[in-house]
Write an enzyme that holds these catalytic residues in place. Structure first.
Site, mmCIF file in Angstrom:
data_model
loop_
_atom_site.group_PDB
_atom_site.id
_atom_site.type_symbol
_atom_site.label_atom_id
_atom_site.label_comp_id
_atom_site.label_asym_id
_atom_site.label_seq_id
_atom_site.Cartn_x
_atom_site.Cartn_y
_atom_site.Cartn_z
ATOM 1 N N ASP A 13 -15.912 6.295 1.864
ATOM 2 C CA ASP A 13 -14.512 5.911 1.907
ATOM 3 C C ASP A 13 -14.321 5.185 3.238
ATOM 4 O OD1 ASP A 13 -11.722 5.826 1.313
ATOM 5 O OD2 ASP A 13 -11.418 7.556 2.616
ATOM 6 N N ASP A 15 -10.792 4.601 5.084
ATOM 7 C CA ASP A 15 -9.731 5.172 5.917
ATOM 8 C C ASP A 15 -9.996 6.631 6.218
ATOM 9 O OD1 ASP A 15 -8.512 2.726 5.746
ATOM 10 O OD2 ASP A 15 -7.155 3.308 4.130
ATOM 11 N N THR A 21 -6.943 3.833 9.497
ATOM 12 C CA THR A 21 -5.824 2.932 9.242
ATOM 13 C C THR A 21 -4.653 3.666 8.615
ATOM 14 O OG1 THR A 21 -6.669 2.322 7.058
ATOM 15 C CG2 THR A 21 -7.383 0.968 8.911
ATOM 16 N N GLY A 49 -5.392 8.388 0.682
ATOM 17 C CA GLY A 49 -6.522 8.392 -0.237
ATOM 18 C C GLY A 49 -6.245 7.927 -1.650
ATOM 19 N N ILE A 50 -5.029 7.461 -1.942
ATOM 20 C CA ILE A 50 -4.738 6.992 -3.303
ATOM 21 C C ILE A 50 -4.407 5.502 -3.284
ATOM 22 C CG2 ILE A 50 -3.944 9.261 -4.034
ATOM 23 C CD1 ILE A 50 -1.087 8.281 -3.860
ATOM 24 N N ARG A 52 -2.680 1.715 -4.143
ATOM 25 C CA ARG A 52 -1.380 1.155 -3.777
ATOM 26 C C ARG A 52 -0.284 1.438 -4.809
ATOM 27 N NH1 ARG A 52 -1.704 -5.058 -2.699
ATOM 28 N NH2 ARG A 52 -3.423 -4.294 -1.421
ATOM 29 N N ALA A 120 -10.205 2.493 -1.838
ATOM 30 C CA ALA A 120 -9.120 2.003 -2.685
ATOM 31 C C ALA A 120 -8.392 0.836 -2.032
ATOM 32 C CB ALA A 120 -8.131 3.138 -2.956
ATOM 33 N N SER A 121 -8.692 0.570 -0.759
ATOM 34 C CA SER A 121 -8.006 -0.485 -0.013
ATOM 35 C C SER A 121 -8.518 -1.866 -0.391
ATOM 36 C CB SER A 121 -8.182 -0.267 1.491
ATOM 37 O OG SER A 121 -7.660 -1.372 2.216
ATOM 38 N N ARG A 122 -7.629 -2.733 -0.816
ATOM 39 C CA ARG A 122 -8.008 -4.113 -1.112
ATOM 40 C C ARG A 122 -8.183 -4.917 0.177
ATOM 41 N NH1 ARG A 122 -3.877 -5.426 -6.188
ATOM 42 N NH2 ARG A 122 -4.191 -3.429 -7.268
ATOM 43 N N LYS A 150 -8.723 7.213 -7.497
ATOM 44 C CA LYS A 150 -9.111 8.569 -7.124
ATOM 45 C C LYS A 150 -7.976 9.520 -7.501
ATOM 46 C CE LYS A 150 -11.543 6.652 -3.132
ATOM 47 N NZ LYS A 150 -11.616 6.581 -1.652
ATOM 48 N N GLU A 174 -15.743 11.483 2.470
ATOM 49 C CA GLU A 174 -14.295 11.361 2.264
ATOM 50 C C GLU A 174 -13.527 12.236 3.241
ATOM 51 O OE1 GLU A 174 -11.647 10.265 0.874
ATOM 52 O OE2 GLU A 174 -12.237 8.971 -0.799
ATOM 53 N N ASP A 175 -12.264 11.882 3.450
ATOM 54 C CA ASP A 175 -11.380 12.719 4.274
ATOM 55 C C ASP A 175 -10.170 13.190 3.496
ATOM 56 O OD1 ASP A 175 -10.080 10.152 4.166
ATOM 57 O OD2 ASP A 175 -8.872 10.774 5.895
#
Length: 222
Positions: A13, A15, A21, A49-50, A52, A120-122, A150, A174-175
């Site tokens: 992951d 972030d 961020t 973690g999810i 947008r 998940a970040s574009r 996720k 992951e966090d």
């Protein structure tokens, strides 16, 4: 039980694992919530973690207005949030890499492990370029091609596929709770970075990124 010797790749992951961020996401979502007159004090933790659109739906439901916007209007709101976020991350540098992660990535590459990004970040490519880690993440899952966010395991399975590995040969880092659930469901070994009580479903727990080393992972899997 998977042995450390079986591991050939690592799926990250972004972030909260490689860089932080979350504060910029929280600020950008907060700006949008204020505009929509939605009071959401815990917005940062809630959207962690999810994806947008899932985050937007969460915020709209909090305000009881999830049915007040058309799909097109929701897309516009998500785009507005992203515009705010992109402006906030422009000043990121290598100083924003979380402690120990640059050394960990180097050790993975030096030891021949595959490295993939499952974020998940574009905006992940932009962020990696800003902090100087693009060369490590030549294998990156494109979230635009995902059907499910996720905690669905899809993104982690695709991360393994990019490395031409079976998920059982991979460790996922992951966090967030949703991310750990996704890693576990994918059949990868989950490493949770953060509060061990919150991430109690992770196979391996580290309180922070300074503890994330090949030696410590090997010991945890012994």
């Amino acid at each position: 039980m998977v042995k450390f010797s079986d591991i050939k790749g690592f799926v990250f992951d972004l972030d909260g694992v490689v860089t932080d961020t979350s504060k910029y996401h929280a600020e950008a979502w907060g700006q949008l919530a204020i505009k929509l007159n939605i009071d959401y004090p815990g917005i940062g933790d809630a959207v962690k973690g999810i994806g947008r659109m899932d985050a937007l739906e969460l915020i709209l439901k909090k305000g009881g207005v999830e049915n007040d916007y058309t799909p097109e209007q929701k897309e516009a709101l998500a785009t507005e949030k992203n515009t705010n976020y992109v402006q906030l991350i422009q000043n990121m540098t290598a100083k924003d890499i979380l402690p120990g992660m640059a050394d960990f990535l180097k050790s993975l590459r030096d030891n021949g492990y595959g490295i993939a990004l499952a974020s998940a970040s574009r905006n992940a490519p932009t962020i990696l370029a800003k902090i100087g880690l693009s060369d490590y993440f030549t294998k990156t899952v494109d979230p635009a091609n995902l059907k499910n966010g996720k905690p669905d395991p899809e993104i982690f399975i695709k991360g393994a596929q990019l490395l031409n590995l079976d998920p059982s040969q991979c460790i996922g880092l992951e966090d967030a709770v949703a991310g750990i659930q996704g890693i576990n469901a994918a059949g990868e070994v989950s490493v949770g970075i953060g509060d061990p009580q919150m991430l109690n479903k992770a196979a391996i727990n580290f309180v922070d990124t300074t503890q994330v080393t090949l030696d410590n992972i090997k010991k945890a899997m012994a």
